[in-house]
Write a protein that holds these residues in place. Structure first.
Motif: not given
Length: 254
Positions: A32, A35-38, A41, A46-48, A61, A91
């Motif tokens: 975790v 992780l990038t471009n979240v 949350q 977590i949505w990314l 995504t 989301c």
């Protein structure tokens, strides 16, 4: 035109992690801290933005459901499963409401025959810039043998499936009934993984749709794809006695 292919970018796919066939390999969703471009949350959900966006003309995504690498709807508590579905629907709705895409699909892969590459439980939410998926799918694909129905939720077995052989549909009247959908999907997945076909099923997909004012989840047990579908786009469906038998088995587990 309906059924036009999406374009896959082979170069982007290079280096994409995989731990379904190789379970000891690296899991980016467990890592975790990197992780990038979240995008959003909520607790360990977590949505990314998908790091490996392999489909051209789309916005891909990923929604990580849980910190439990081996989790999933069939193993979550009822409360946890409801929270996962509620977060996923929010989301999904956010991308739909942006009006940036011709359509937005949400789906889940599970198991080696599902088309997925990572075991860690996750959904995919993808905006298609110029492709309306509802050219290919209609209400007819969700009608058939009634398993269970009430004012808020209906469960059917498709008699006009998209791919076949067994497609189980859960429909709710509006987004306020997501918990009803989550509970039904959880019960059906427990049945499919434990009892359906003597517990031989290892893979499934969940597909989500909004058609008119209703929301649908289509549950598809996955095996090797029929050559009739691969070669001719002809779906197959179980005969009526078998569909009635499956419907009765599901009713006993709801």
């Amino acid at each position: 035109m309906a059924n036009q292919p999406l374009v896959f970018d082979f170069n982007t796919a290079q280096g994409k992690p995989e731990n379904i066939k190789h379970p000891d390999d690296y899991c980016p969703f467990c890592d975790v801290d990197h992780l990038t471009n979240v995008l959003a949350q909520e607790d360990d959900r977590i949505w990314l933005v998908n790091k490996f966006r392999t489909l051209e003309d789309t916005m891909q995504t990923v929604l990580i459901e849980s910190s439990d690498h081996n989790g999933g709807p069939s193993t979550y508590s009822v409360a946890e499963n409801r929270k996962v579905f509620e977060f996923a629907f929010r989301c999904w709705h956010q991308m739909i409401a942006s009006n940036q895409y011709a359509s937005v699909v949400m789906y889940k892969n599970f198991g080696p025959l599902s088309g997925g590459s990572l075991r860690h439980p996750h959904f995919q939410i993808v905006g298609l810039n110029h492709y309306d998926v509802y050219q290919n799918v209609g209400v007819r694909n969700f009608t058939g043998v009634t398993v269970s129905t009430n004012d808020d939720r209906q469960i059917t077995l498709s008699t006009d499936p998209i791919i076949g052989f067994v497609e189980i549909n859960v429909a709710i009247t509006n987004e306020k009934k997501i918990d009803e959908l989550a509970d039904a999907v959880q019960a059906i997945l427990k049945y499919l993984l434990k009892d359906y076909m003597h517990g031989s099923m290892t893979s499934y997909n969940l597909f989500f749709y909004k058609i008119y004012s209703r929301f649908y989840c289509k549950i598809v047990p996955r095996y090797a794809t029929s050559p009739y579908y691969v070669g001719y786009k002809i779906a197959q469906v179980q005969n009526m006695p078998r569909l009635e038998e499956i419907a009765d088995e599901i009713r006993q587990r709801l």
